[in-house]
Design a protein around this motif. Structure first.
Motif, PDB file in Angstrom:
ATOM      1  N   PRO A 104     130.128  13.976 130.217  1.00 31.97           N
ATOM      2  CA  PRO A 104     130.156  12.531 130.473  1.00 31.97           C
ATOM      3  C   PRO A 104     128.896  11.856 129.934  1.00 31.97           C
ATOM      4  N   PRO A 105     129.034  10.684 129.299  1.00 32.70           N
ATOM      5  CA  PRO A 105     127.875   9.971 128.728  1.00 32.70           C
ATOM      6  C   PRO A 105     126.787   9.664 129.755  1.00 32.70           C
ATOM      7  N   LYS A 106     127.185   9.503 131.016  1.00 32.73           N
ATOM      8  CA  LYS A 106     126.207   9.161 132.054  1.00 32.73           C
ATOM      9  C   LYS A 106     125.542  10.392 132.672  1.00 32.73           C
ATOM     10  N   ALA A 107     125.816  11.560 132.125  1.00 36.41           N
ATOM     11  CA  ALA A 107     125.287  12.796 132.712  1.00 36.41           C
ATOM     12  C   ALA A 107     123.809  12.965 132.372  1.00 36.41           C
ATOM     13  N   LYS A 108     122.963  12.290 133.124  1.00 33.64           N
ATOM     14  CA  LYS A 108     121.514  12.352 132.929  1.00 33.64           C
ATOM     15  C   LYS A 108     120.832  12.210 134.279  1.00 33.64           C
ATOM     16  N   ILE A 109     119.782  12.990 134.493  1.00 32.64           N
ATOM     17  CA  ILE A 109     118.973  12.891 135.707  1.00 32.64           C
ATOM     18  C   ILE A 109     117.551  12.506 135.318  1.00 32.64           C
ATOM     19  N   GLY A 110     116.774  12.082 136.286  1.00 31.98           N
ATOM     20  CA  GLY A 110     115.405  11.674 136.017  1.00 31.98           C
ATOM     21  C   GLY A 110     114.534  12.840 135.597  1.00 31.98           C
ATOM     22  N   ALA A 111     113.706  12.623 134.585  1.00 39.00           N
ATOM     23  CA  ALA A 111     112.739  13.627 134.125  1.00 39.00           C
ATOM     24  C   ALA A 111     111.341  13.043 134.271  1.00 39.00           C
ATOM     25  N   TRP A 112     110.402  13.867 134.672  1.00 39.44           N
ATOM     26  CA  TRP A 112     109.056  13.423 135.005  1.00 39.44           C
ATOM     27  C   TRP A 112     108.058  13.965 133.989  1.00 39.44           C
ATOM     28  N   ARG A 113     107.121  13.104 133.596  1.00 35.85           N
ATOM     29  CA  ARG A 113     106.090  13.526 132.651  1.00 35.85           C
ATOM     30  C   ARG A 113     105.103  14.462 133.352  1.00 35.85           C
ATOM     31  N   THR A 114     104.792  15.573 132.690  1.00 38.97           N
ATOM     32  CA  THR A 114     103.823  16.525 133.228  1.00 38.97           C
ATOM     33  C   THR A 114     102.731  16.787 132.200  1.00 38.97           C
ATOM     34  N   CYS A 115     101.635  17.357 132.665  1.00 43.96           N
ATOM     35  CA  CYS A 115     100.593  17.845 131.764  1.00 43.96           C
ATOM     36  C   CYS A 115      99.898  19.021 132.424  1.00 43.96           C
ATOM     37  N   GLU A 116      99.262  19.841 131.602  1.00 47.87           N
ATOM     38  CA  GLU A 116      98.442  20.938 132.101  1.00 47.87           C
ATOM     39  C   GLU A 116      97.008  20.733 131.645  1.00 47.87           C
ATOM     40  N   GLN A 117      96.094  20.916 132.559  1.00 55.27           N
ATOM     41  CA  GLN A 117      94.672  20.851 132.245  1.00 55.27           C
ATOM     42  C   GLN A 117      93.933  21.678 133.285  1.00 55.27           C
ATOM     43  N   ASN A 118      92.924  22.412 132.850  1.00 57.73           N
ATOM     44  CA  ASN A 118      92.081  23.207 133.754  1.00 57.73           C
ATOM     45  C   ASN A 118      92.896  24.255 134.526  1.00 57.73           C
ATOM     46  N   LYS A 119      93.972  24.758 133.868  1.00 59.94           N
ATOM     47  CA  LYS A 119      94.883  25.751 134.449  1.00 59.94           C
ATOM     48  C   LYS A 119      95.686  25.199 135.617  1.00 59.94           C
ATOM     49  N   LEU A 120      95.757  23.865 135.711  1.00 56.08           N
ATOM     50  CA  LEU A 120      96.483  23.185 136.778  1.00 56.08           C
ATOM     51  C   LEU A 120      97.641  22.388 136.195  1.00 56.08           C
ATOM     52  N   LEU A 121      98.671  22.171 137.005  1.00 52.78           N
ATOM     53  CA  LEU A 121      99.826  21.375 136.611  1.00 52.78           C
ATOM     54  C   LEU A 121      99.742  20.004 137.263  1.00 52.78           C
ATOM     55  N   PHE A 122     100.030  18.956 136.468  1.00 52.04           N
ATOM     56  CA  PHE A 122     100.014  17.587 136.970  1.00 52.04           C
ATOM     57  C   PHE A 122     101.348  16.910 136.667  1.00 52.04           C
ATOM     58  N   VAL A 123     101.753  16.012 137.574  1.00 51.11           N
ATOM     59  CA  VAL A 123     102.936  15.189 137.357  1.00 51.11           C
ATOM     60  C   VAL A 123     102.515  13.728 137.460  1.00 51.11           C
ATOM     61  N   TRP A 124     103.064  12.899 136.570  1.00 48.82           N
ATOM     62  CA  TRP A 124     102.731  11.471 136.536  1.00 48.82           C
ATOM     63  C   TRP A 124     103.723  10.696 137.387  1.00 48.82           C
ATOM     64  N   HIS A 125     103.188   9.809 138.236  1.00 48.42           N
ATOM     65  CA  HIS A 125     104.034   8.932 139.043  1.00 48.42           C
ATOM     66  C   HIS A 125     103.636   7.478 138.809  1.00 48.42           C
ATOM     67  N   ASP A 126     104.617   6.648 138.531  1.00 49.71           N
ATOM     68  CA  ASP A 126     104.397   5.209 138.381  1.00 49.71           C
ATOM     69  C   ASP A 126     105.648   4.488 138.875  1.00 49.71           C
ATOM     70  N   PRO A 127     105.548   3.738 139.985  1.00 49.24           N
ATOM     71  CA  PRO A 127     106.730   3.043 140.506  1.00 49.24           C
ATOM     72  C   PRO A 127     107.313   2.029 139.530  1.00 49.24           C
ATOM     73  N   GLU A 128     106.514   1.600 138.535  1.00 53.25           N
ATOM     74  CA  GLU A 128     107.021   0.685 137.518  1.00 53.25           C
ATOM     75  C   GLU A 128     107.646   1.416 136.333  1.00 53.25           C
ATOM     76  N   GLY A 129     107.532   2.735 136.303  1.00 54.21           N
ATOM     77  CA  GLY A 129     108.107   3.504 135.218  1.00 54.21           C
ATOM     78  C   GLY A 129     107.278   3.529 133.952  1.00 54.21           C
ATOM     79  N   GLY A 130     106.002   3.136 134.040  1.00 48.71           N
ATOM     80  CA  GLY A 130     105.139   3.111 132.864  1.00 48.71           C
ATOM     81  C   GLY A 130     104.637   4.490 132.475  1.00 48.71           C
ATOM     82  N   GLU A 131     104.256   4.626 131.205  1.00 50.50           N
ATOM     83  CA  GLU A 131     103.679   5.868 130.707  1.00 50.50           C
ATOM     84  C   GLU A 131     102.180   5.909 131.018  1.00 50.50           C
ATOM     85  N   PRO A 132     101.604   7.097 131.160  1.00 53.12           N
ATOM     86  CA  PRO A 132     100.167   7.181 131.452  1.00 53.12           C
ATOM     87  C   PRO A 132      99.326   6.775 130.253  1.00 53.12           C
ATOM     88  N   PRO A 133      98.418   5.826 130.413  1.00 55.48           N
ATOM     89  CA  PRO A 133      97.524   5.489 129.298  1.00 55.48           C
ATOM     90  C   PRO A 133      96.539   6.619 129.034  1.00 55.48           C
TER      91      PRO A 133
END
Length: 358
Positions: A104-133
């Motif tokens: 189905p064309p609508k078959a999509k779920i939300g995906a979250w931006r992640t990054c790794e730094q200092n051997k740690l995992l991070f996830v980006w959250h923005d209630p406005e849906g913006g990308e991390p500067p």
């Protein structure tokens, strides 16, 4: 006539989570070939490593019939729904359905931006849906990649209160002596853009024999790193502390506390590990003294402060920027501000302009 009792004020919490990078712990913990359940930001997410080792985070409820994808399995670059076998990739796209050729064309779920730094995992959250500067990127810590330092030792716990109670510590000078038995000679805060920094010079019998210097910075609303130096048993001890959180809901958060310690030249690997473990245990014990307070205190919007308490109101103004739409953040909130308190005039204090320069 005596004064009336001070009235504590606490406004109802606004249902909103902070804009910024949030740490989810050691990245390698997610590379076990299994999906991981994340209860964060008032919702259920699923984390998994794809075939390249990149860690992906997606919304966890399958839009087909509502099954929890984090209880499914990882297959190649996809997360397989445990209910009907729909396969979802790390970008949130459905890649296949075992009993249907047409997706189905609508078959999509939300995906979250992640990054790794200092051997740690991070996830980006923005209630406005913006990308991390780029300006808020997590800075690298060279010690995390150095053989001269120990590996991270990280503990995790759930705290049953709003995460602001934790962040208040960056400006709370007075509690160090009362809670931790660590008298303070000098204390300073710097607030600028998305960073809040604390410089503390004091003494702690638990974490060193002599003077203790700690330089701490929040990089955004939820990731806090402290560089600490002191001595123990005649040896110089240099450590880096991780204090990070991610909200579960408005009244609880998941907290991770970690430590790495610099190895002492001339000592064996076993001796260094023994010192590291002992220091890490003491550092964690000191931190958990705060946890006891958070578990029982009440939220207060109008704290009754006195001289020597630290710039708590200014800190909260800085912190509030992460809960506003980006366009509504006042320039004054992000402008450079420095506050300092000298408690013991006889103590040795690093010149403020050297520590906070630039």
């Amino acid at each position: 006539m005596s004064a009336r009792p001070y009235k504590i004020e606490a406004q109802p919490l606004v249902q909103r989570y902070a804009r910024g990078w949030h740490c989810l712990g050691l990245a390698n913990d997610y590379r076990d070939g299994k999906p991981h359940t994340l209860n964060v930001f008032g919702r259920r997410l699923a984390a998994f490593a794809d075939s390249t080792g990149q860690i992906r985070v997606v919304d966890s409820y399958c839009p087909h019939m509502g099954a929890d994808l984090s209880t499914g399995r990882v297959e190649g670059d996809t997360l397989v729904c445990p209910f009907h076998g729909w396969k979802w990739d790390g970008d949130g796209q459905c890649q296949s359905i075992p009993y249907c050729k047409r997706i189905p064309p609508k078959a999509k779920i939300g995906a979250w931006r992640t990054c790794e730094q200092n051997k740690l995992l991070f996830v980006w959250h923005d209630p406005e849906g913006g990308e991390p500067p780029e300006s808020v990127a997590i800075p690298p810590i060279p010690a995390c990649e150095s053989d001269e330092w120990s590996d991270w030792v990280v503990d995790k716990m759930v705290i049953g209160t709003n995460c602001r109670e934790l962040v208040d510590n960056i400006s709370d000078m007075a509690h160090f002596a009362t809670v931790h038995g660590a008298p303070v000679d000098y204390f300073a805060n710097l607030f600028e853009e998305h960073k809040a920094t604390q410089l503390l010079v004091g003494r702690s019998a638990r974490l060193g024999d002599d003077e203790l210097i700690a330089l701490s910075t929040y990089f955004g609303p939820a990731y806090h790193i402290t560089e600490m130096s002191g001595t123990s048993g005649g040896h110089p001890i240099n450590s880096i502390l991780l204090n990070c959180h991610v909200p579960i809901d408005m009244n609880s958060f998941e907290l991770r506390y970690g430590v790495i310690v610099k190895k002492i030249p001339g000592l064996s690997e076993e001796q260094n590990m023994e010192i590291a473990r002992a220091y890490i245990a003491q550092a964690q014990a000191a931190f958990y003294e705060d946890v006891v307070i958070w578990d029982s205190k009440t939220r207060i919007d109008n704290p009754l402060l006195c001289e020597g308490d630290g710039p708590l109101y200014q800190m909260r103004d800085w912190y509030n920027q992460f809960y506003l739409d980006a366009a509504d953040v006042r320039p004054a909130t992000r402008a450079r501000k420095v506050f300092e308190i000298t408690v013991n005039e006889g103590g040795s204090v690093p010149p403020l302009h050297h520590v906070f320069e630039g």
